[in-house]
Design a protein around this motif. Sequence first.
Motif, PDB file in Angstrom:
ATOM      1  N   TRP A  89       1.139  -4.698   9.776  1.00  0.00           N
ATOM      2  CA  TRP A  89       1.701  -3.638   8.945  1.00  0.00           C
ATOM      3  C   TRP A  89       3.163  -3.401   9.304  1.00  0.00           C
ATOM      4  O   TRP A  89       3.565  -3.522  10.466  1.00  0.00           O
ATOM      5  N   ARG A  93      -4.719   5.953   2.413  1.00  0.00           N
ATOM      6  CA  ARG A  93      -3.856   4.842   2.052  1.00  0.00           C
ATOM      7  C   ARG A  93      -4.515   4.056   0.928  1.00  0.00           C
ATOM      8  O   ARG A  93      -5.705   3.742   0.997  1.00  0.00           O
ATOM      9  N   PRO A  96      -7.386  -1.599   2.943  1.00  0.00           N
ATOM     10  CA  PRO A  96      -6.339  -1.632   3.972  1.00  0.00           C
ATOM     11  C   PRO A  96      -6.863  -1.967   5.362  1.00  0.00           C
ATOM     12  O   PRO A  96      -6.139  -2.557   6.173  1.00  0.00           O
ATOM     13  N   PHE A 107       0.859  -1.180   0.000  1.00  0.00           N
ATOM     14  CA  PHE A 107       0.000   0.000   0.000  1.00  0.00           C
ATOM     15  C   PHE A 107       0.898   1.234   0.000  1.00  0.00           C
ATOM     16  O   PHE A 107       2.083   1.151   0.310  1.00  0.00           O
TER      17      PHE A 107
END
Length: 125
Positions: free
Chosen positions: A115, A45, A109, A37
Motif C-alpha cells: 500500500w 476502505r 482491500p 482504493f
Amino acid sequence: QVQLVESGGGLVQTGASLRLSCAASGRTSSRYTMGWFRQAPGKEREFVSGFSCSGGSTYYEDSVRGRFTISRDNAQNTMYLQMNILTPDDTAVYYCAASDNCWIDHRQPILYNYWGQGTQVTVSS
C-alpha cells in the motif's frame, strides 16, 4: 517487495478534475494485481478501480464508472487515476495498492499486501 507512492490529490470544486499518480519502485519486474482504493472519514476502505495482473483488464466501482479512468505507464512504473466530474461524495483519502497474487478478488482491500501512504482528495460543494 514493491514500494508505492501516491501523488496528485488536492482541494477542488464540484465538477472539477484531478489526476492521481502511483509511482512504484523496488521489485517492479514482477506482476501485480493493482488497485485504487479510497477511504472517507468513518467509512470502510472501498475499491475504486484496478488492473488485472496482465494489465489487460480494468475494473471500476459503479459510482465512478464513466467518470474515472485508470491507466498505466509501464516504462515509468506508474499507474494513474484520471478523475472527472468530481462530487463531494468522492472526498476521501485515495490509496494505490498491489498484490503479488494474480487470482485475488480485486475488490477486497485485505487481499492486497502493498500500500501507498495515501493522498487526500477533497471536493467542495
